[in-house]
Design a protein around this motif. Sequence first.
Motif, PDB file in Angstrom:
ATOM      1  N   GLU A 121      -8.791   1.446  -2.179  1.00 30.41           N
ATOM      2  CA  GLU A 121     -10.006   2.171  -1.821  1.00 30.41           C
ATOM      3  C   GLU A 121      -9.928   2.590  -0.358  1.00 30.41           C
ATOM      4  O   GLU A 121      -9.390   1.869   0.483  1.00 30.41           O
ATOM      5  CB  GLU A 121     -11.221   1.275  -2.067  1.00 30.41           C
ATOM      6  N   GLY A 122     -10.439   3.801  -0.077  1.00 30.92           N
ATOM      7  CA  GLY A 122     -10.374   4.285   1.295  1.00 30.92           C
ATOM      8  C   GLY A 122     -11.227   5.515   1.503  1.00 30.92           C
ATOM      9  O   GLY A 122     -12.154   5.790   0.746  1.00 30.92           O
ATOM     10  N   LYS A 123     -10.890   6.295   2.527  1.00 27.80           N
ATOM     11  CA  LYS A 123     -11.684   7.466   2.888  1.00 27.80           C
ATOM     12  C   LYS A 123     -10.882   8.738   2.647  1.00 27.80           C
ATOM     13  O   LYS A 123      -9.650   8.717   2.604  1.00 27.80           O
ATOM     14  CB  LYS A 123     -12.109   7.381   4.349  1.00 27.80           C
ATOM     15  N   LEU A 124     -11.611   9.847   2.490  1.00 23.98           N
ATOM     16  CA  LEU A 124     -10.966  11.127   2.242  1.00 23.98           C
ATOM     17  C   LEU A 124     -11.546  12.203   3.150  1.00 23.98           C
ATOM     18  O   LEU A 124     -12.629  12.059   3.712  1.00 23.98           O
ATOM     19  CB  LEU A 124     -11.105  11.531   0.773  1.00 23.98           C
ATOM     20  N   SER A 159      -7.494  -6.378   3.407  1.00 25.74           N
ATOM     21  CA  SER A 159      -7.602  -5.247   4.321  1.00 25.74           C
ATOM     22  C   SER A 159      -6.209  -4.716   4.635  1.00 25.74           C
ATOM     23  O   SER A 159      -5.272  -5.482   4.859  1.00 25.74           O
ATOM     24  CB  SER A 159      -8.296  -5.675   5.618  1.00 25.74           C
ATOM     25  N   LEU A 160      -6.089  -3.396   4.639  1.00 28.50           N
ATOM     26  CA  LEU A 160      -4.804  -2.766   4.923  1.00 28.50           C
ATOM     27  C   LEU A 160      -4.698  -2.306   6.375  1.00 28.50           C
ATOM     28  O   LEU A 160      -3.788  -1.563   6.730  1.00 28.50           O
ATOM     29  CB  LEU A 160      -4.585  -1.583   3.974  1.00 28.50           C
ATOM     30  N   GLY A 161      -5.656  -2.711   7.197  1.00 32.88           N
ATOM     31  CA  GLY A 161      -5.566  -2.438   8.623  1.00 32.88           C
ATOM     32  C   GLY A 161      -5.781  -0.998   9.005  1.00 32.88           C
ATOM     33  O   GLY A 161      -5.246  -0.521   9.998  1.00 32.88           O
ATOM     34  N   GLU A 162      -6.591  -0.253   8.215  1.00 28.81           N
ATOM     35  CA  GLU A 162      -6.827   1.171   8.496  1.00 28.81           C
ATOM     36  C   GLU A 162      -8.310   1.425   8.753  1.00 28.81           C
ATOM     37  O   GLU A 162      -8.900   2.355   8.232  1.00 28.81           O
ATOM     38  CB  GLU A 162      -6.349   2.020   7.313  1.00 28.81           C
ATOM     39  N   SER A 165       0.829  -1.205   0.000  1.00 29.97           N
ATOM     40  CA  SER A 165       0.000   0.000   0.000  1.00 29.97           C
ATOM     41  C   SER A 165       0.858   1.247   0.000  1.00 29.97           C
ATOM     42  O   SER A 165       0.600   2.209  -0.720  1.00 29.97           O
ATOM     43  CB  SER A 165      -0.911  -0.003   1.234  1.00 29.97           C
ATOM     44  N   HIS A 166       1.921   1.234   0.820  1.00 29.12           N
ATOM     45  CA  HIS A 166       2.794   2.401   0.919  1.00 29.12           C
ATOM     46  C   HIS A 166       3.484   2.670  -0.411  1.00 29.12           C
ATOM     47  O   HIS A 166       3.573   3.811  -0.862  1.00 29.12           O
ATOM     48  CB  HIS A 166       3.823   2.156   2.011  1.00 29.12           C
ATOM     49  N   ILE A 215      -6.810   8.110   3.268  1.00 34.55           N
ATOM     50  CA  ILE A 215      -6.229   6.910   3.871  1.00 34.55           C
ATOM     51  C   ILE A 215      -6.795   5.702   3.139  1.00 34.55           C
ATOM     52  O   ILE A 215      -8.015   5.562   3.018  1.00 34.55           O
ATOM     53  CB  ILE A 215      -6.579   6.806   5.372  1.00 34.55           C
ATOM     54  N   PHE A 216      -5.936   4.834   2.647  1.00 32.41           N
ATOM     55  CA  PHE A 216      -6.397   3.604   2.009  1.00 32.41           C
ATOM     56  C   PHE A 216      -6.738   2.559   3.062  1.00 32.41           C
ATOM     57  O   PHE A 216      -5.999   2.373   4.032  1.00 32.41           O
ATOM     58  CB  PHE A 216      -5.325   3.047   1.072  1.00 32.41           C
ATOM     59  N   GLU A 217      -7.845   1.856   2.837  1.00 30.87           N
ATOM     60  CA  GLU A 217      -8.290   0.823   3.766  1.00 30.87           C
ATOM     61  C   GLU A 217      -8.276  -0.572   3.157  1.00 30.87           C
ATOM     62  O   GLU A 217      -8.078  -1.557   3.867  1.00 30.87           O
ATOM     63  CB  GLU A 217      -9.715   1.133   4.239  1.00 30.87           C
TER      64      GLU A 217
END
Length: 256
Positions: free
Chosen positions: A180-183, A210-213, A8-9, A193-195
């Motif tokens: 995919e994540g939240k903004l 899952s990316l643990g976020e 992810s990073h 942040i990607f989730e």
Amino acid sequence: MNSQISLSHAFSLSSFHCCFSNPYPFISFKPLNVTPLRGTNFNFVKISTERTRIRATLDDIESDQLSSNPLLVEDDNSKKEIEESVKVLKIAAKTRKVAAEEVLSALSIIEKAKIDPSGFLETLGGKESPGRTWMLIFTAQKQYKGGRYFPLTAVQRFDAAAKRIENGVYLGPIGQLTFEGKLSWKKRILAFIFENLRIKVGPLQSLQISLGEKEEKEPSTKDPFFIWFYVDEEIAVARGRSGGTAFWCRCQRVNT
């Protein structure tokens, strides 16, 4: 878990931080199984298992016509210079034949204009879910020392209503990679942040990781972010946290 976070990073550094000198060193080819649109170099990306294609919306725009834009510049000369720069970017998005030096100059002028960002988020992410999609066209190095047209089909989806973001690279029948994540939005800064990570290879069922976020943390400038300099109904210009700048063309995903 460490390998998931590392992946992810790496992706966020390459795509969303706008480090564009060689954003995908592990991919050296253009998307396969594509058909150019009439009058453009944008591509249909056909993924047989999902029957999805991506279409640019600049196809019917005359090169000498500007749509409504968010300019609030009092000086007539400055306004004309900005309008000409926007026009250059729209022609570049439609043809991919404008010289890189001209694109870099246009991006620099638009950045320095400090255009009012009050309507940017709604234009970028729409008024309702699932939001709007934008195809990455051109990436510039820090301080505009160089730049190039992006060689792959990379599409970002911004959903202003649900405060969600999605970033995908589409490789035709080979597959696709999507984060995919939240903004969050503050003034002209969109942090995210990607989730979740979704990987699809050929006809196989997609794999979600899952990316643990999942914690209730609001994205901030400590996370990856974009600073938006210009957004209208056709193009968008922003800088990533590392200092690289890019511009996108509004596109449409069509399910058949």
